[in-house]
Design a protein around this motif. Structure first.
Motif, PDB file in Angstrom:
ATOM      1  N   UNK A  73       0.735  -1.186  -0.043  1.00 43.08           N
ATOM      2  CA  UNK A  73      -0.109  -0.148  -0.039  1.00 43.08           C
ATOM      3  C   UNK A  73       0.975   1.362  -0.063  1.00 43.08           C
ATOM      4  N   UNK A  74       0.520   2.052  -0.694  1.00 42.89           N
ATOM      5  CA  UNK A  74       1.152   3.490  -0.677  1.00 42.89           C
ATOM      6  C   UNK A  74       0.895   4.424   0.513  1.00 42.89           C
ATOM      7  N   UNK A  75       1.479   5.311   0.782  1.00 38.72           N
ATOM      8  CA  UNK A  75       1.005   6.233   2.181  1.00 38.72           C
ATOM      9  C   UNK A  75      -0.315   6.669   1.980  1.00 38.72           C
ATOM     10  N   UNK A  76      -0.653   6.931   1.010  1.00 33.77           N
ATOM     11  CA  UNK A  76      -2.144   7.749   0.738  1.00 33.77           C
ATOM     12  C   UNK A  76      -3.145   6.634   1.108  1.00 33.77           C
ATOM     13  N   UNK A  77      -3.110   5.362   0.814  1.00 36.86           N
ATOM     14  CA  UNK A  77      -3.753   4.206   0.925  1.00 36.86           C
ATOM     15  C   UNK A  77      -3.933   4.014   2.467  1.00 36.86           C
ATOM     16  N   UNK A 110       2.571  -2.525   7.326  1.00 38.28           N
ATOM     17  CA  UNK A 110       2.589  -1.478   6.389  1.00 38.28           C
ATOM     18  C   UNK A 110       3.502  -0.366   7.105  1.00 38.28           C
ATOM     19  N   UNK A 111       3.893   0.533   6.510  1.00 41.40           N
ATOM     20  CA  UNK A 111       4.453   1.713   7.148  1.00 41.40           C
ATOM     21  C   UNK A 111       3.693   2.794   7.213  1.00 41.40           C
ATOM     22  N   UNK A 112       3.560   3.302   8.424  1.00 38.39           N
ATOM     23  CA  UNK A 112       2.461   4.369   8.853  1.00 38.39           C
ATOM     24  C   UNK A 112       3.010   5.743   8.379  1.00 38.39           C
ATOM     25  N   UNK A 113       1.932   6.624   7.746  1.00 40.62           N
ATOM     26  CA  UNK A 113       2.451   8.094   7.211  1.00 40.62           C
ATOM     27  C   UNK A 113       2.834   8.822   8.731  1.00 40.62           C
ATOM     28  N   UNK A 114       3.573   9.773   8.508  1.00 43.71           N
ATOM     29  CA  UNK A 114       3.853  10.628   9.743  1.00 43.71           C
ATOM     30  C   UNK A 114       2.538  11.139  10.280  1.00 43.71           C
ATOM     31  N   UNK A 115       2.352  11.196  11.613  1.00 43.77           N
ATOM     32  CA  UNK A 115       1.263  11.787  12.377  1.00 43.77           C
ATOM     33  C   UNK A 115       0.166  10.568  12.533  1.00 43.77           C
ATOM     34  N   UNK A 116       0.484   9.461  11.822  1.00 43.32           N
ATOM     35  CA  UNK A 116      -0.681   8.371  12.144  1.00 43.32           C
ATOM     36  C   UNK A 116      -0.627   7.559  13.388  1.00 43.32           C
TER      37      UNK A 116
END
Length: 533
Positions: A73-77, A110-116
């Motif tokens: 999954x990409x960061x936006x997903x 999955x890698x979580x986006x910053x702030x998640x």
């Protein structure tokens, strides 16, 4: 494929075919169906006014995320899914387990986006009453928290809201009873103590774990999880000793439990006290030095069993070592160590002077442990105790008492060996060397074989101390022991004499060649001549 996917989703959501989750997961993994299309197909179910439909829809989405572990999954997903699940935490109670399962899948794979991380923690702490959900659902939370704490990628973000995280975690863990969850929760607390700033919550964090000490757990028969009491004991101990910010709460607790009538509680407390010395500072122990000594003294001087005595002596040695190591970084630690050594040696030396010598053995064990801790403690104990012991040996006429005195002297010599082996400086025994040699020589003619053997052991111990004896003293010593072999003595004395000469020979072969061999050969020749005549 869209129509087939919609059909599969409908079959799962209406409860007619639970196996569809595997089919859909395989399709997503093989990329014949995108996650975006799955979410679109699930849309009516995820927003349905019927809570049962929402449960099934959420369960399917989370099941796919948990099963399709190789999905990219990409960061936006990822962020869209995080937003969705965090919002769903506000839903009805029966939806929550599947929401937590979905969040755990995102965190795991999955890698979580910053702030998640902050978003997830804030939502969980504000929307979930942890004590009201099942063991498995609570485990989702603990595993997520542990991942955030142990993954360096999230460390800086976690530090940015450390106070909120620690406060929320304390509330979430409060009252946890399941051993499977506790093992994970204890790892979380250890990581919090080591990585985050938690000063304002130090007492609260300590209280949420200290209620489990000492651990009282008996695993059920045929436990499939294989969790043992020792697992919990060690995991909790790692928490209690993770930061010296716990010291002012932990040390009083340990003192209380050491005085318990339950032996397992005593042992656990003493072993935990030893572990504390690896992270707590000298000044942390200073405030409790007298109470710690009284507690340890009780277990050594009035022993319950050998294991507890050993644990008490180990704790004592560790505390002394901790205080001594503090001398390097903190000038104030000098007073802390001096105060502690004064308390300990004063009482022990008093027992060494008693006519009955009733407590000489436990006092000797204490002195040996403290002397073994460090250079400063070794010097202090030798200077305080050795003159008293040598004088006591001279004053005492009973063989049994003399043997007890020599046993304590031997203990100090063994402790001093660490000092001698590690440093190119004068041994603390140097001022007492002549008195020690004289005392040991007098034992060689003693009528009590046990005293004689103790003296021989003492000489052997001196041989092991680097650069203590001169060559001349080694030669004289070899002559004394060899002469003992030439007379009619008990087998045990001969055996101890040979052992002592063996030790000396390994260090000074010339002493054996010059003093021992000629005397033995001369005696052998004399015996042969006598036999001929």
């Amino acid at each position: 494929m869209d129509q087939e996917l919609i059909s599969q989703v409908e079959q799962y959501v209406n409860g007619s075919d639970d196996s569809q989750v595997d089919s859909i997961s395989e399709a997503v993994t093989c990329q014949s169906v995108t996650l975006h299309r799955l979410v679109e197909a699930l849309g009516p179910s995820l927003t349905n006014v019927d809570v049962d439909v929402r449960v099934r829809g959420t369960r399917l989405l989370s099941g796919v995320l948990q099963t399709a572990t190789s999905l990219t999954l990409n960061g936006m997903e990822v962020q869209l899914l995080v937003d969705f699940y965090c919002d769903r935490l506000k839903d009805r109670h029966i939806v929550i387990p599947h929401v937590l399962g979905g969040l755990w899948a995102l965190v795991s794979y999955h890698s979580l986006p910053s702030g998640s991380v902050r978003q997830i923690c804030t939502a969980v702490f504000s929307e979930i009453h942890m004590q009201g959900i099942s063991q498995g659902d609570r485990r989702y939370f603990y595993n997520m928290a542990l991942t955030f704490l142990e993954n360096q990628v999230y460390e800086e973000e976690l530090k940015s809201f450390a106070a909120d995280f620690v406060f929320g975690f304390i509330q979430a863990m409060d009252g946890e009873k399941d051993p499977r969850n506790l093992l994970v929760a204890f790892r979380c607390v250890k990581a919090i103590a080591e990585k985050l700033t938690f000063d304002m919550f130090a007492e609260d964090l300590f209280e949420v774990i200290s209620c489990y000490f000492p651990v009282d757990f008996t695993p059920p028969s045929n436990d499939p999880h294989g969790i043992t009491k020792d697992d919990l004991v060690l995991s909790l101990r790692h928490c209690l000793t993770a930061s010296n910010k716990f010291s002012k709460f932990c040390l009083p607790l340990l003192l209380e439990k050491i005085s318990s009538n339950v032996n397992s509680a005593k042992l656990d407390s003493l072993e935990t006290l030893t572990a504390c010395t690896r992270t707590y500072k000298a000044e942390d122990f200073s405030e409790f030095s007298e109470e710690l000594w009284r507690a340890i003294r009780q277990e050594v001087f009035q022993p319950v069993n050998d294991n507890i005595v050993e644990a008490a002596l180990s704790a004592l040695e560790s505390i002394a070592r901790n205080m001594a190591s503090g001398l390097i970084t903190d000038s104030g630690s000098s007073n802390t160590l001096e105060k502690f050594l004064h308390i300990v040696t004063k009482e022990c030396v008093t027992h060494l002077k008693e006519p009955s010598l009733r407590l000489i053995r436990p006092s000797g064990h204490v002195l040996h442990s403290v002397a073994s801790a460090s250079d400063p403690t070794c010097v202090a104990v030798v200077n305080a105790a050795l003159p008293v012991l040598l004088n006591k040996y001279t004053e005492t006429t009973q063989g049994a008492h003399q043997r007890k005195v020599l046993e304590v002297v031997l203990g100090l010599l063994k402790a001093t060996k660490k000092f001698s082996d590690l440093h190119d400086v004068s041994s603390p025994l140097l001022p007492f060397k002549d008195s020690l040699l004289a005392t040991f020589y007098t034992t060689l003619n003693h009528s009590d074989d046990s005293v004689c053997c103790a003296g021989l052991s003492g000489l052997a111990a001196l041989y092991c101390l680097s650069e203590l004896l001169t060559k001349e003293e080694e030669f004289v010593s070899a002559r004394h022991i060899t002469q003992l072999l030439l007379v009619d003595v008990a087998h045990i004395v001969k055996s101890e004499s040979v052992s002592a000469l063996s030790v000396l020979g390994s260090k000074s072969p010339l002493a054996i060649q010059t003093e021992t061999l000629p005397l033995l050969l001369r005696q052998k020749a004399g015996n042969m001549n006598a036999a001929v005549m």
